[in-house]
Write a protein that holds these residues in place. Structure first.
Motif, PDB file in Angstrom:
ATOM      1  N   UNK A  87       0.866  -1.169   0.000  1.00 38.79           N
ATOM      2  CA  UNK A  87       0.000   0.000   0.000  1.00 38.79           C
ATOM      3  C   UNK A  87       0.907   1.224   0.000  1.00 38.79           C
ATOM      4  N   UNK A  88       0.863   1.993  -1.074  1.00 42.19           N
ATOM      5  CA  UNK A  88       1.698   3.184  -1.217  1.00 42.19           C
ATOM      6  C   UNK A  88       0.861   4.386  -0.788  1.00 42.19           C
ATOM      7  N   UNK A  89       1.249   4.985   0.332  1.00 44.08           N
ATOM      8  CA  UNK A  89       0.441   6.063   0.901  1.00 44.08           C
ATOM      9  C   UNK A  89       1.065   7.439   0.706  1.00 44.08           C
ATOM     10  N   UNK A  90       2.320   7.484   0.261  1.00 45.66           N
ATOM     11  CA  UNK A  90       2.952   8.768   0.001  1.00 45.66           C
ATOM     12  C   UNK A  90       3.928   8.602  -1.156  1.00 45.66           C
ATOM     13  N   UNK A  91       3.781   9.467  -2.167  1.00 40.81           N
ATOM     14  CA  UNK A  91       4.624   9.372  -3.348  1.00 40.81           C
ATOM     15  C   UNK A  91       4.821  10.763  -3.927  1.00 40.81           C
ATOM     16  N   UNK A  92       5.850  10.886  -4.774  1.00 38.47           N
ATOM     17  CA  UNK A  92       6.159  12.149  -5.439  1.00 38.47           C
ATOM     18  C   UNK A  92       6.109  11.908  -6.938  1.00 38.47           C
ATOM     19  N   UNK A  93       5.542  12.869  -7.667  1.00 41.01           N
ATOM     20  CA  UNK A  93       5.505  12.785  -9.121  1.00 41.01           C
ATOM     21  C   UNK A  93       4.089  12.668  -9.644  1.00 41.01           C
ATOM     22  N   UNK A  94       3.974  12.784 -10.959  1.00 38.13           N
ATOM     23  CA  UNK A  94       2.698  12.593 -11.648  1.00 38.13           C
ATOM     24  C   UNK A  94       2.775  11.296 -12.421  1.00 38.13           C
ATOM     25  N   UNK A  95       1.797  10.450 -12.232  1.00 41.59           N
ATOM     26  CA  UNK A  95       1.795   9.141 -12.879  1.00 41.59           C
ATOM     27  C   UNK A  95       1.670   9.272 -14.393  1.00 41.59           C
ATOM     28  N   UNK A  96       2.596   8.628 -15.100  1.00 40.44           N
ATOM     29  CA  UNK A  96       2.536   8.563 -16.561  1.00 40.44           C
ATOM     30  C   UNK A  96       2.879   7.144 -16.995  1.00 40.44           C
ATOM     31  N   UNK A  97       2.279   6.695 -18.076  1.00 40.07           N
ATOM     32  CA  UNK A  97       2.552   5.354 -18.596  1.00 40.07           C
ATOM     33  C   UNK A  97       3.878   5.353 -19.339  1.00 40.07           C
ATOM     34  N   UNK A  98       4.966   5.130 -18.614  1.00 42.04           N
ATOM     35  CA  UNK A  98       6.304   5.227 -19.208  1.00 42.04           C
ATOM     36  C   UNK A  98       6.607   4.116 -20.202  1.00 42.04           C
TER      37      UNK A  98
END
Length: 133
Positions: A87-98
């Motif tokens: 469970x990822x509760x804190x992240x940095x960045x904007x999700x993109x389909x790399x």
């Protein structure tokens, strides 16, 4: 003996209680189905390192905080997968389909309307029971 894959899986929740899902490419195992981002664990990688690397490579997110959520071993006819779900509760960045894969922020209540691999059914059920209103 069947091939066994160890896979790190990220349940990435945003502040709107939506979870990030990705559609698998047609040519992949379980192609055209939706999945939670992640991928194979490399030799000499910890479980958390595998999660962090895969989410950076696949969707461009840097994991700042994650906790183990569940583990699932699922047998497909051609291989066995061991899903290490976080469970990822804190992240940095904007999700993109790399990797060119479509992404979607999906309401937890709408997950059952999507087609997922059989191994993901338990994850969806547990998520929805934890976050049920």
């Amino acid at each position: 003996m069947k091939k066994r894959l160890q896979v790190a899986v990220g349940i990435i929740l945003n502040k709107h209680e939506q979870v990030l899902i990705a559609r698998r490419h047609t040519h992949q195992h379980q192609g055209d189905l939706w999945e939670f981002p992640g991928g194979k664990r490399e030799v000499n990688e910890t479980r958390l390192e595998a999660l962090q690397r895969e989410l950076q490579e696949e969707v461009g997110l840097e994991v700042e905080q994650a906790e183990p959520f569940m583990q699932i071993v699922h047998d497909y006819p051609e291989l066995q997968v061991e899903l290490d779900v976080w469970l990822v509760t804190n992240f940095v960045g904007d999700a993109t389909g790399k990797e060119g894969q479509p992404l979607q922020w999906c309401a937890l209540t709408a997950l059952k309307e999507k087609d997922f691999p059989a191994a993901n059914v338990e994850i969806i059920e547990r998520l929805q029971s934890l976050y049920a209103d």
